[in-house]
Write a protein that holds these residues in place. Sequence first.
Motif, PDB file in Angstrom:
ATOM      1  N   THR A   1       0.598  -1.377  -0.154  1.00  0.00           N
ATOM      2  CA  THR A   1       0.023   0.038  -0.012  1.00  0.00           C
ATOM      3  C   THR A   1       0.864   1.221   0.063  1.00  0.00           C
ATOM      4  O   THR A   1       0.365   2.216  -0.773  1.00  0.00           O
ATOM      5  CB  THR A   1      -0.863  -0.025   1.136  1.00  0.00           C
ATOM      6  OG1 THR A   1      -0.229  -0.109   2.488  1.00  0.00           O
ATOM      7  CG2 THR A   1      -1.882  -1.056   1.105  1.00  0.00           C
ATOM      8  N   SER A   2       2.089   1.338   0.902  1.00  0.00           N
ATOM      9  CA  SER A   2       2.854   2.173   0.892  1.00  0.00           C
ATOM     10  C   SER A   2       3.253   2.856  -0.700  1.00  0.00           C
ATOM     11  O   SER A   2       3.333   3.997  -1.202  1.00  0.00           O
ATOM     12  CB  SER A   2       3.931   2.536   1.844  1.00  0.00           C
ATOM     13  OG  SER A   2       3.354   2.498   3.040  1.00  0.00           O
ATOM     14  N   SER A   3       3.631   1.454  -1.255  1.00  0.00           N
ATOM     15  CA  SER A   3       4.318   1.963  -2.564  1.00  0.00           C
ATOM     16  C   SER A   3       3.316   2.161  -3.578  1.00  0.00           C
ATOM     17  O   SER A   3       3.489   3.207  -4.443  1.00  0.00           O
ATOM     18  CB  SER A   3       5.185   0.467  -3.023  1.00  0.00           C
ATOM     19  OG  SER A   3       6.183   0.004  -2.141  1.00  0.00           O
ATOM     20  N   VAL A   4       2.114   1.578  -3.646  1.00  0.00           N
ATOM     21  CA  VAL A   4       1.167   1.908  -4.525  1.00  0.00           C
ATOM     22  C   VAL A   4       0.488   3.304  -4.520  1.00  0.00           C
ATOM     23  O   VAL A   4       0.487   4.100  -5.369  1.00  0.00           O
ATOM     24  CB  VAL A   4      -0.263   0.964  -4.228  1.00  0.00           C
ATOM     25  CG1 VAL A   4      -1.505   1.340  -4.814  1.00  0.00           C
ATOM     26  CG2 VAL A   4       0.065  -0.410  -4.646  1.00  0.00           C
ATOM     27  N   THR A   5       0.445   3.602  -3.031  1.00  0.00           N
ATOM     28  CA  THR A   5      -0.010   5.240  -2.873  1.00  0.00           C
ATOM     29  C   THR A   5       0.776   6.006  -3.325  1.00  0.00           C
ATOM     30  O   THR A   5       1.042   7.332  -3.845  1.00  0.00           O
ATOM     31  CB  THR A   5      -0.599   5.453  -1.517  1.00  0.00           C
ATOM     32  OG1 THR A   5       0.346   4.977  -0.458  1.00  0.00           O
ATOM     33  CG2 THR A   5      -1.948   4.619  -1.349  1.00  0.00           C
ATOM     34  N   ALA A   6       2.247   5.863  -2.728  1.00  0.00           N
ATOM     35  CA  ALA A   6       3.453   7.012  -3.263  1.00  0.00           C
ATOM     36  C   ALA A   6       3.702   6.936  -4.718  1.00  0.00           C
ATOM     37  O   ALA A   6       3.757   8.231  -5.455  1.00  0.00           O
ATOM     38  CB  ALA A   6       4.814   6.531  -2.677  1.00  0.00           C
ATOM     39  N   ILE A   7       3.788   5.804  -5.363  1.00  0.00           N
ATOM     40  CA  ILE A   7       3.710   5.912  -6.873  1.00  0.00           C
ATOM     41  C   ILE A   7       2.596   6.359  -7.587  1.00  0.00           C
ATOM     42  O   ILE A   7       2.781   7.335  -8.547  1.00  0.00           O
ATOM     43  CB  ILE A   7       4.006   4.343  -7.355  1.00  0.00           C
ATOM     44  CG1 ILE A   7       5.317   3.722  -6.685  1.00  0.00           C
ATOM     45  CG2 ILE A   7       4.359   4.421  -8.951  1.00  0.00           C
ATOM     46  CD1 ILE A   7       5.513   2.396  -6.838  1.00  0.00           C
ATOM     47  N   GLY A   8       1.302   6.157  -7.246  1.00  0.00           N
ATOM     48  CA  GLY A   8       0.121   6.602  -7.660  1.00  0.00           C
ATOM     49  C   GLY A   8       0.181   8.166  -7.678  1.00  0.00           C
ATOM     50  O   GLY A   8      -0.221   9.002  -8.410  1.00  0.00           O
ATOM     51  N   ASN A   9       0.493   8.609  -6.411  1.00  0.00           N
ATOM     52  CA  ASN A   9       0.699  10.130  -6.124  1.00  0.00           C
ATOM     53  C   ASN A   9       1.760  10.808  -7.180  1.00  0.00           C
ATOM     54  O   ASN A   9       1.492  11.829  -7.621  1.00  0.00           O
ATOM     55  CB  ASN A   9       1.098  10.499  -4.751  1.00  0.00           C
ATOM     56  CG  ASN A   9       1.129  11.891  -4.116  1.00  0.00           C
ATOM     57  OD1 ASN A   9      -0.368  12.461  -4.440  1.00  0.00           O
ATOM     58  ND2 ASN A   9       1.950  12.407  -3.793  1.00  0.00           N
ATOM     59  N   ASP A  10       3.019  10.145  -7.209  1.00  0.00           N
ATOM     60  CA  ASP A  10       4.045  10.818  -7.811  1.00  0.00           C
ATOM     61  C   ASP A  10       4.202  10.661  -8.981  1.00  0.00           C
ATOM     62  O   ASP A  10       4.826  11.546  -9.838  1.00  0.00           O
ATOM     63  CB  ASP A  10       5.389  10.469  -6.867  1.00  0.00           C
ATOM     64  CG  ASP A  10       5.660  10.764  -5.753  1.00  0.00           C
ATOM     65  OD1 ASP A  10       4.846  11.850  -5.160  1.00  0.00           O
ATOM     66  OD2 ASP A  10       6.420  10.023  -4.715  1.00  0.00           O
ATOM     67  N   TYR A  11       3.847   9.436  -9.630  1.00  0.00           N
ATOM     68  CA  TYR A  11       3.884   9.090 -11.120  1.00  0.00           C
ATOM     69  C   TYR A  11       2.547   8.768 -11.711  1.00  0.00           C
ATOM     70  O   TYR A  11       2.744   8.716 -13.135  1.00  0.00           O
ATOM     71  CB  TYR A  11       4.779   7.777 -11.366  1.00  0.00           C
ATOM     72  CG  TYR A  11       6.191   8.088 -10.710  1.00  0.00           C
ATOM     73  CD1 TYR A  11       7.209   8.653 -11.793  1.00  0.00           C
ATOM     74  CD2 TYR A  11       6.464   7.911  -9.302  1.00  0.00           C
ATOM     75  CE1 TYR A  11       8.389   8.817 -11.131  1.00  0.00           C
ATOM     76  CE2 TYR A  11       7.842   7.720  -9.031  1.00  0.00           C
ATOM     77  CZ  TYR A  11       8.715   8.841  -9.811  1.00  0.00           C
ATOM     78  OH  TYR A  11       9.868   8.825  -9.361  1.00  0.00           O
ATOM     79  N   GLY A  12       1.423   8.739 -11.208  1.00  0.00           N
ATOM     80  CA  GLY A  12       0.201   8.488 -11.705  1.00  0.00           C
ATOM     81  C   GLY A  12      -0.213   6.761 -11.470  1.00  0.00           C
ATOM     82  O   GLY A  12       0.745   6.151 -11.389  1.00  0.00           O
ATOM     83  N   TYR A  13      -1.582   6.649 -11.353  1.00  0.00           N
ATOM     84  CA  TYR A  13      -1.959   5.336 -11.324  1.00  0.00           C
ATOM     85  C   TYR A  13      -1.626   4.341 -12.467  1.00  0.00           C
ATOM     86  O   TYR A  13      -1.402   2.954 -12.080  1.00  0.00           O
ATOM     87  CB  TYR A  13      -3.324   5.171 -11.081  1.00  0.00           C
ATOM     88  CG  TYR A  13      -3.759   3.868 -10.198  1.00  0.00           C
ATOM     89  CD1 TYR A  13      -3.652   3.830  -8.889  1.00  0.00           C
ATOM     90  CD2 TYR A  13      -4.559   2.835 -11.072  1.00  0.00           C
ATOM     91  CE1 TYR A  13      -4.033   2.815  -8.270  1.00  0.00           C
ATOM     92  CE2 TYR A  13      -5.126   1.768 -10.365  1.00  0.00           C
ATOM     93  CZ  TYR A  13      -4.633   1.778  -8.927  1.00  0.00           C
ATOM     94  OH  TYR A  13      -5.113   0.411  -8.366  1.00  0.00           O
ATOM     95  N   ASP A  14      -1.227   4.710 -13.582  1.00  0.00           N
ATOM     96  CA  ASP A  14      -0.972   3.682 -14.545  1.00  0.00           C
ATOM     97  C   ASP A  14       0.436   3.467 -14.305  1.00  0.00           C
ATOM     98  O   ASP A  14       0.742   2.341 -14.826  1.00  0.00           O
ATOM     99  CB  ASP A  14      -0.810   4.595 -15.992  1.00  0.00           C
ATOM    100  CG  ASP A  14      -2.136   4.817 -16.599  1.00  0.00           C
ATOM    101  OD1 ASP A  14      -3.239   4.620 -15.886  1.00  0.00           O
ATOM    102  OD2 ASP A  14      -2.184   5.642 -17.474  1.00  0.00           O
ATOM    103  N   HIS A  15       1.205   3.455 -13.287  1.00  0.00           N
ATOM    104  CA  HIS A  15       2.654   3.197 -13.188  1.00  0.00           C
ATOM    105  C   HIS A  15       2.868   2.427 -11.705  1.00  0.00           C
ATOM    106  O   HIS A  15       3.668   1.933 -11.458  1.00  0.00           O
ATOM    107  CB  HIS A  15       3.612   4.241 -13.275  1.00  0.00           C
ATOM    108  CG  HIS A  15       3.489   4.983 -14.417  1.00  0.00           C
ATOM    109  ND1 HIS A  15       4.165   4.646 -15.702  1.00  0.00           N
ATOM    110  CD2 HIS A  15       2.893   6.157 -14.829  1.00  0.00           C
ATOM    111  CE1 HIS A  15       3.938   5.294 -16.643  1.00  0.00           C
ATOM    112  NE2 HIS A  15       3.074   6.453 -16.205  1.00  0.00           N
ATOM    113  N   VAL A  16       1.603   2.301 -10.880  1.00  0.00           N
ATOM    114  CA  VAL A  16       1.788   1.688  -9.735  1.00  0.00           C
ATOM    115  C   VAL A  16       2.285   0.264  -9.542  1.00  0.00           C
ATOM    116  O   VAL A  16       3.045  -0.056  -8.621  1.00  0.00           O
ATOM    117  CB  VAL A  16       0.445   1.760  -8.906  1.00  0.00           C
ATOM    118  CG1 VAL A  16      -0.113   3.183  -8.515  1.00  0.00           C
ATOM    119  CG2 VAL A  16      -0.726   0.921  -9.564  1.00  0.00           C
TER     120      VAL A  16
END
Length: 193
Positions: free
Chosen positions: A82-97
Motif C-alpha cells: 500500500t505505501s508503494s502503491v499510494t506513493a507511486i500513484g501520487n508521484d507518477y500516476g496510477y498507470d505506473h503503480v
Amino acid sequence: MSAELRDHYDGLAESLTGLRSQSPRITRWGGVLAQRLTAGGRLLAAGNGGSAAEAQHLTAELVGRFRDDRQPFSAIALCAETSSVTAIGNDYGYDHVFARQVTAHARPGDVVVLLSTSGRSRNLIEAARAGRQAGALVWAMTGPAPNPLAEAADDALVLPGRSANVQEAQLVAVHVLCKAFEAALPAADRRVS
C-alpha cells in the motif's frame, strides 16, 4: 430459481468450461513455475479490486502452502504494497503503480502474473511491459480476447464470460495452478526439513 440467478450460474458454467479447455496451459505454467521458483526465482502478482484479492490469494498459497506441507517460495502481491502503491500513484500516476514495482523487483528467472477481468487496465499493461523488459516471464489471466493485456504478456489464460464470472473462474484457475505447481516440484522441495 429466478432468471437472474440462472443467468449467473450459466455464465459461470461458460467461464469454467473455458477454463477446463485450457488445462494443458495451466499444467505447463505449474511446471514452469516450479522450475523457476526452485531455482531461486520469485513470483510477482498484481490486479485491481477483486483481481487484487486473487493476486494476494495466489502469493499466499506459494509462501504458505496450497495442499502439501513444503518449503515456502518467494511470492509478492504488488497490489498489497500500500505505501508503494499510494506513493507511486501520487508521484507518477496510477498507470505506473505496478510497472515501477516490477522494474524494482523483477529479474530474469522471475514470473509476473497479472490478473484482470477486462484485460484493459492500463496499470497492468504497463506492468506487463516492465516485466518483459526486466527479462521476467509475464503471464496474464484475463477475460475475453482480444484484449491489450493478453497481447502484452508472454502467455495468457483468457476466459470467456462476464466480469464476475471470469473473476470466479480465476479463483479456480489460481487453485489449479497451485495444484499443478506442487505436483511439479522436485521431491526434495516437497518436504519441509
